[in-house]
Motif scaffolding. Structure first.
Motif, PDB file in Angstrom:
ATOM      1  N   LEU A 132      43.031  26.609  62.234  1.00 60.77           N
ATOM      2  CA  LEU A 132      41.920  25.702  61.981  1.00 60.77           C
ATOM      3  C   LEU A 132      41.305  26.014  60.630  1.00 60.77           C
ATOM      4  O   LEU A 132      41.314  27.174  60.194  1.00 60.77           O
ATOM      5  N   THR A 133      40.711  24.998  60.014  1.00 58.25           N
ATOM      6  CA  THR A 133      39.904  25.248  58.829  1.00 58.25           C
ATOM      7  C   THR A 133      38.536  25.729  59.289  1.00 58.25           C
ATOM      8  O   THR A 133      38.168  25.579  60.468  1.00 58.25           O
ATOM      9  N   VAL A 134      37.763  26.256  58.370  1.00 55.61           N
ATOM     10  CA  VAL A 134      36.396  26.674  58.691  1.00 55.61           C
ATOM     11  C   VAL A 134      35.592  25.476  59.182  1.00 55.61           C
ATOM     12  O   VAL A 134      34.870  25.561  60.179  1.00 55.61           O
ATOM     13  N   ASP A 135      35.727  24.347  58.500  1.00 50.94           N
ATOM     14  CA  ASP A 135      34.979  23.143  58.898  1.00 50.94           C
ATOM     15  C   ASP A 135      35.361  22.678  60.298  1.00 50.94           C
ATOM     16  O   ASP A 135      34.498  22.273  61.088  1.00 50.94           O
ATOM     17  N   GLU A 136      36.649  22.724  60.637  1.00 53.11           N
ATOM     18  CA  GLU A 136      37.082  22.337  61.986  1.00 53.11           C
ATOM     19  C   GLU A 136      36.491  23.270  63.035  1.00 53.11           C
ATOM     20  O   GLU A 136      36.047  22.825  64.096  1.00 53.11           O
ATOM     21  N   PHE A 137      36.474  24.573  62.742  1.00 52.31           N
ATOM     22  CA  PHE A 137      35.906  25.563  63.667  1.00 52.31           C
ATOM     23  C   PHE A 137      34.424  25.274  63.916  1.00 52.31           C
ATOM     24  O   PHE A 137      33.966  25.292  65.066  1.00 52.31           O
TER      25      PHE A 137
END
Length: 133
Positions: free
Chosen positions: A117-122
């Protein structure tokens, strides 16, 4: 949000439980040198810390274990654990990660990456990220 980490969902080999973890990842080693990652056993929380002079020589895993213990004591918690890849344990999953993680649920066990996951998705799925560097 640009941070020198890769967030992953992992699955414990011993319990089958899925949880989020992370490992240092950047274009240069200077961006990740001394980075310790601590995660919660109870919530989707990832913490980034910079190794102290005492923790740095311990390496990423033992340094993060020391950091987790200090943070647990400092904040009257018991859920924080070290997050680290075990380079001596091959991954059993078909992910792009070649190594397994130290399992935070079974201390002698391992967990395999099932999703990145990207940070934004997390953060969008309700994850909490604290950058204490």
């Amino acid at each position: 949000m640009e941070l020198p980490i890769q967030i992953v969902k992992v699955k414990s080999r011993s319990t089958g439980t899925e949880y989020y973890s992370a490992f240092p990842q950047a274009d240069t080693d200077m961006a990740t040198d001394g980075l310790l990652i601590v995660i919660s056993r109870e919530t989707n929380e990832i913490q980034l810390h910079l190794a102290s002079a005492e923790q740095y020589p311990l390496g990423p895993y033992d340094g993060a274990k020391s950091c987790a213990m200090i943070q647990n004591n400092k904040h009257a918690r018991s859920d924080l654990r070290a997050s680290s890849i075990d380079i001596e344990a091959p991954s059993y999953s078909s992910s792009n990660c070649n190594f397994a993680f130290h399992d935070i649920l079974e201390l002698a066990g391992h967990a395999d990456v099932i999703e990145s996951l990207t940070v934004d998705e997390f953060i969008r799925i309700g994850g909490t990220l604290h950058d204490y560097r």
